[in-house]
Write an enzyme that holds these catalytic residues in place. Structure first.
Site, PDB file in Angstrom:
ATOM      1  N   GLU A  37       0.642  -1.215   0.346  1.00  0.00           N
ATOM      2  CA  GLU A  37       0.420   0.062  -0.050  1.00  0.00           C
ATOM      3  C   GLU A  37       0.965   1.169  -0.134  1.00  0.00           C
ATOM      4  O   GLU A  37       2.068   1.149   0.488  1.00  0.00           O
ATOM      5  CB  GLU A  37      -1.229   0.171   1.351  1.00  0.00           C
ATOM      6  CG  GLU A  37      -1.840   1.029   1.161  1.00  0.00           C
ATOM      7  CD  GLU A  37      -2.634   0.938   2.782  1.00  0.00           C
ATOM      8  OE1 GLU A  37      -3.282   1.740   2.418  1.00  0.00           O
ATOM      9  OE2 GLU A  37      -2.944   0.316   3.492  1.00  0.00           O
ATOM     10  N   ARG A 263       6.372 -13.293   9.353  1.00  0.00           N
ATOM     11  CA  ARG A 263       6.932 -11.948   9.276  1.00  0.00           C
ATOM     12  C   ARG A 263       7.999 -12.224  10.169  1.00  0.00           C
ATOM     13  O   ARG A 263       8.360 -12.139  10.521  1.00  0.00           O
ATOM     14  CB  ARG A 263       5.932 -10.291   9.357  1.00  0.00           C
ATOM     15  CG  ARG A 263       5.676 -11.056  10.641  1.00  0.00           C
ATOM     16  CD  ARG A 263       4.727  -9.419  11.721  1.00  0.00           C
ATOM     17  NE  ARG A 263       5.112  -8.125  10.871  1.00  0.00           N
ATOM     18  CZ  ARG A 263       4.792  -7.183  11.004  1.00  0.00           C
ATOM     19  NH1 ARG A 263       3.326  -7.260  11.267  1.00  0.00           N
ATOM     20  NH2 ARG A 263       5.039  -5.673  10.236  1.00  0.00           N
ATOM     21  N   LYS A 273       3.981   0.815  10.163  1.00  0.00           N
ATOM     22  CA  LYS A 273       4.035   2.461   9.333  1.00  0.00           C
ATOM     23  C   LYS A 273       3.613   3.605  10.159  1.00  0.00           C
ATOM     24  O   LYS A 273       4.688   4.476   9.933  1.00  0.00           O
ATOM     25  CB  LYS A 273       3.633   2.159   7.522  1.00  0.00           C
ATOM     26  CG  LYS A 273       4.211   1.402   6.870  1.00  0.00           C
ATOM     27  CD  LYS A 273       3.123   1.049   5.257  1.00  0.00           C
ATOM     28  CE  LYS A 273       4.409   0.177   4.502  1.00  0.00           C
ATOM     29  NZ  LYS A 273       2.815   0.103   3.224  1.00  0.00           N
TER      30      LYS A 273
END
Length: 562
Positions: A37, A263, A273
């Site tokens: 994104e 992850r 983020k």
């Protein structure tokens, strides 16, 4: 991308792909995607996903798309789009002509939503966002039907078309999938799939007053691109049922399948983020590319190489088990790469003047020095030796402690690739600070060796008296604790390391480094690996960023005083 232990063979994603190819699933095709994104800069965690998706595609003769999941116009920006492309290319991967945006599919996604309404699988809900959350319950509270769940297909189609036309303000209505409010998995309790948001989009402008939510747009974008293996991290595992429900409701024939892997979690940093954005916007750091940030742009500016990041991603491994990787592993990867590739040089960070009293005044002798002691093919360079020179202030001790083998009154040491020198006199200023050493040298020890076989335990790096003064930035870990965001009672910025950056403005380096090109890398002997900052350096005025020390000194430093 394989596991770090070769005896383990294939990782589970490779096993899945090999089985799919054996059975002819997807016609033997392998098409993956990296779908960021564009709401921030990529960080070290994204590197693992990039290497995995592009790596698997390459390994099995397939392709990997780059797709921007740009469905939230409030947080997205073209600057992020451009930075992501730079990072992926810098890592060594190429999407060729296969760059896509979820916004490319807005018309088709709208049509898909209309189709769901016609199937009786979606409805326009007029509850507020807070009411929707309340009605959906949680893992211990059952969901309740929205009072608008029974709207007719015709009414839903009309309301959705009017949402599309921009008739309603933000949050007035939401399009929700009609699945199962009694499901034990809250994800399936009629999740929103379209929302009203009157916001300017970085690509579509003001054409759309409604935007699909990630869960709806992502899986259908996969399907529209013909993705075979949709690989994401474990936090999406419980959402796979929604991925499958949407795809199965709307896609006929070959369809993508979602698979989850662990992850990358790295200690002494944050990966969110939102938290990285806070560090930037509240000026705890100088920007997204601050060399203390674990963003790829920050790591690049600090001097990390693409090879070292790919190596780190590989060592992290692929599994279904979450793990915390030690920062030392990342630092080891860059040390191993630069140890092979970085030419050696000498720089003095905290200069202490030395006068070699028995060396002729005005004489300058050019010494030939190897650029890499293990790689003669990297050649040699000329370093001037003269009566005045500089050593590290830390390499002198007036009253040497036990085990201190560097320079002290009456002691003899070796200057790297030059001569043996002996300290004869210590000069101090009015405050008693040592400002100069008077030494003598042995002309017979040129090159740093003694013809009579005498040994010295200390070998020092040095810089000649005409060494240019440069700026050096010593970077360290941004946080002082392993898990800075694990304490809910404290803001993660509480744990910022006050010593994460030290700026030295009067370091001295070999004359040839005065013209070091931006993005050049060197090992400053005994000090670490340094990179010429591409942003702040100017011709003839390089700024050196320390990429990493020669050894992992963090644990030792943290243990002092305990």
């Amino acid at each position: 991308m394989t596991t770090t232990n070769e005896t383990q063979g294939l990782n589970f994603l490779q096993e899945i792909i090999e089985e799919d190819r054996r059975t002819g699933k997807h016609g033997g095709r392998v098409l993956t995607r990296f779908p960021p994104e564009p709401n921030g800069y990529l960080h070290i965690g994204h590197a693992k996903s990039i290497c995995l998706n592009f790596g698997l595609a390459k390994q099995y003769g397939g392709l990997c798309n780059l797709r921007f999941d740009d469905t939230n116009p409030v947080t997205e920006d073209t600057d992020y789009v451009e930075s992501i492309q730079r990072d992926v290319k810098w890592l060594g991967f190429d999407w060729e002509e296969r760059k896509y945006f979820a916004s490319d599919y807005f018309p088709k996604l709208y049509d898909f939503a209309v189709e769901l309404i016609k199937q009786g699988k979606a409805y326009v809900c007029s509850l507020s966002p807070d009411e929707i959350r309340e009605y959906r319950g949680d893992f211990t509270t059952p969901g309740r039907d929205s009072p608008y769940r029974t709207r007719s297909v015709e009414e839903n189609l009309d309301l959705f078309a009017r949402m599309r036309a921009g008739e309603f303000p933000d949050s007035k209505h939401t399009l929700r999938a009609k699945i199962d409010m009694a499901s034990p998995n809250p994800v399936l309790r009629d999740p929103p799939i379209y929302r009203i948001r009157h916001a300017h989009h970085h690509r579509t402008g003001d054409a759309w007053p409604i935007y699909p939510l990630y869960d709806f747009a992502h899986c259908l974008s996969d399907a529209l691109e013909g993705i075979t293996h949709s690989i994401c991290t474990l936090e999406f595992e419980n959402r796979r049922v929604l991925y499958d429900w949407i795809v199965d409701s709307l896609i006929k024939g070959d369809r993508p399948h979602q698979y989850e892997f662990n992850r990358l979690n790295l200690n002494y940093t944050v990966m969110s983020k939102r938290k990285l954005l806070k560090l930037v916007t509240e000026k705890y750091v100088s920007g997204w590319d601050d060399p203390r940030m674990m963003t790829l742009s920050g790591l690049r500016r600090r001097g990390f190489t693409p090879k070292s990041i790919r190596d780190f991603a590989s060592r992290a491994g692929i599994s279904k088990t979450q793990q915390l990787i030690d920062m030392g592993v990342l630092e080891l990867c860059i040390r191993e790469d630069l140890n092979d590739t970085a030419p050696r040089a000498m720089g003095v960070l905290r200069p202490l003047k030395v006068v070699v009293e028995n060396y002729p005044e005005g004489q300058v002798e050019m010494l030939e020095v190897q650029n890499h002691p293990q790689k003669p093919e990297m050649g040699t360079r000329q370093v001037p030796f003269m009566r005045e020179l500089f050593i590290e202030a830390d390499d002198f001790m007036e009253v040497p402690a036990k085990g201190f083998f560097r320079l002290a009154p009456g002691k003899e040491v070796r200057l790297r690739s030059a001569y043996f020198i002996t300290c004869k006199e210590v000069i101090k200023d009015a405050d008693g600070k040592v400002v100069e050493l008077r030494c003598t040298y042995d002309p017979a020890t040129k090159g740093g060796d003694s013809p009579d076989g005498r040994k010295v335990k200390g070998t020092l790096h040095w810089a000649p008296g005409n060494a240019p003064s440069v700026e050096v930035r010593l970077y360290d870990r941004l946080f002082s604790v392993e898990s800075p965001d694990s304490d809910d009672a404290k803001d993660f910025t509480t744990f910022l390391n006050p010593n994460s950056l030290e700026v030295i403005t009067n370091a001295r380096v070999e004359p040839m480094l005065a013209n070091a090109a931006a993005e050049s890398r060197f090992q400053f002997e005994r000090l670490g690996y340094f990179y010429v900052d591409p942003k702040d350096s100017q011709p003839g005025r390089p700024v050196f960023n320390r990429t990493v020390t020669l050894k992992d000194s963090w644990v030792k430093e943290q243990g002092k005083g305990k």
